[in-house]
Design a protein around this motif. Structure first.
Motif, mmCIF file in Angstrom:
data_model
loop_
_atom_site.group_PDB
_atom_site.id
_atom_site.type_symbol
_atom_site.label_atom_id
_atom_site.label_comp_id
_atom_site.label_asym_id
_atom_site.label_seq_id
_atom_site.Cartn_x
_atom_site.Cartn_y
_atom_site.Cartn_z
ATOM 1 N N GLU A 1 0.878 -1.167 0.000
ATOM 2 C CA GLU A 1 0.000 0.000 0.000
ATOM 3 C C GLU A 1 0.915 1.216 0.000
ATOM 4 O OE1 GLU A 1 -4.236 0.860 1.631
ATOM 5 O OE2 GLU A 1 -2.821 1.080 3.275
ATOM 6 N N VAL A 2 0.869 1.952 -1.089
ATOM 7 C CA VAL A 2 1.791 3.056 -1.315
ATOM 8 C C VAL A 2 1.077 4.374 -1.035
ATOM 9 C CG1 VAL A 2 3.261 4.190 -3.024
ATOM 10 C CG2 VAL A 2 2.900 1.708 -3.133
ATOM 11 N N PRO A 3 1.617 5.205 -0.122
ATOM 12 C CA PRO A 3 1.008 6.522 0.082
ATOM 13 C C PRO A 3 1.350 7.426 -1.100
ATOM 14 C CG PRO A 3 2.959 6.298 1.449
ATOM 15 C CD PRO A 3 2.762 4.977 0.752
ATOM 16 N N LEU A 4 0.347 8.135 -1.582
ATOM 17 C CA LEU A 4 0.536 9.070 -2.687
ATOM 18 C C LEU A 4 -0.036 10.424 -2.322
ATOM 19 C CD1 LEU A 4 -0.609 6.937 -5.770
ATOM 20 C CD2 LEU A 4 1.734 7.364 -5.010
ATOM 21 N N ARG A 5 0.449 11.426 -2.990
ATOM 22 C CA ARG A 5 -0.164 12.749 -2.983
ATOM 23 C C ARG A 5 -0.587 13.009 -4.426
ATOM 24 N NH1 ARG A 5 2.958 15.434 1.313
ATOM 25 N NH2 ARG A 5 2.055 14.482 3.162
ATOM 26 N N ILE A 6 -1.798 13.480 -4.593
ATOM 27 C CA ILE A 6 -2.313 13.769 -5.928
ATOM 28 C C ILE A 6 -2.728 15.222 -5.979
ATOM 29 C CG2 ILE A 6 -4.204 13.329 -7.553
ATOM 30 C CD1 ILE A 6 -4.237 10.439 -6.599
#
Length: 156
Positions: free
Chosen positions: A118-123
């Protein structure tokens, strides 16, 4: 000049109404659903048809301008994985006229073979409103560097 100050001086509201925020986030959720279900037509239909539609990722080669390049990136993502699902957290949505911009935290669940993460992302995204509703003009996603990481986050 800060957009809030600009908006105040000209009496233009930049904070999205609850309705606009819901509509814009609905487009982002539709993107996530189409991405997860690997629905090319629905996914590409969420982008404006401009040759200038842009998707930027974290990889050095993930600069995609125009629908053909965006499709190439998505196809590559799908070829390299078995499962891709997004869930969204904190968000900020603002608007001025027929343009909306948003920032959100996202968690991307990825499975490729036996590997899972589970990869944290910022969009961040910019959307335009036209006769088709809200459409994505620009989308950028990246993974934040963890606090305490040895990576240097500043350019010298």
């Amino acid at each position: 000049m800060c957009l809030n100050a600009l908006a105040h001086d000209r009496e233009i509201v930049v904070y999205a109404t609850a309705s606009v925020e819901a509509d814009v986030m609905s487009v982002l959720r539709q993107f996530a659903d189409a991405y997860a279900s690997r629905d090319k037509g629905r996914l590409l239909g969420l982008f404006c048809s401009d040759r200038d539609a842009v998707v930027l990722g974290s990889g050095c080669d993930e600069r995609n301008v125009g629908s053909a390049a965006i499709w190439g990136q998505v196809r590559r993502d799908w070829e390299q994985t078995d499962t891709l699902r997004m869930r969204f957290g904190w968000r900020s949505v603002s608007t001025m006229g027929q343009v909306a911009w948003l920032a959100t935290d996202c968690y991307l669940y990825v499975q490729a073979g036996y590997r899972k993460a589970e990869v944290p992302l910022r969009i961040t995204a910019v959307m335009i409103q036209n006769h088709l509703g809200w459409q994505i003009a620009q989308l950028h996603y990246s993974s934040p560097i963890s606090v305490g990481s040895e990576a240097d986050t500043c350019v010298e």
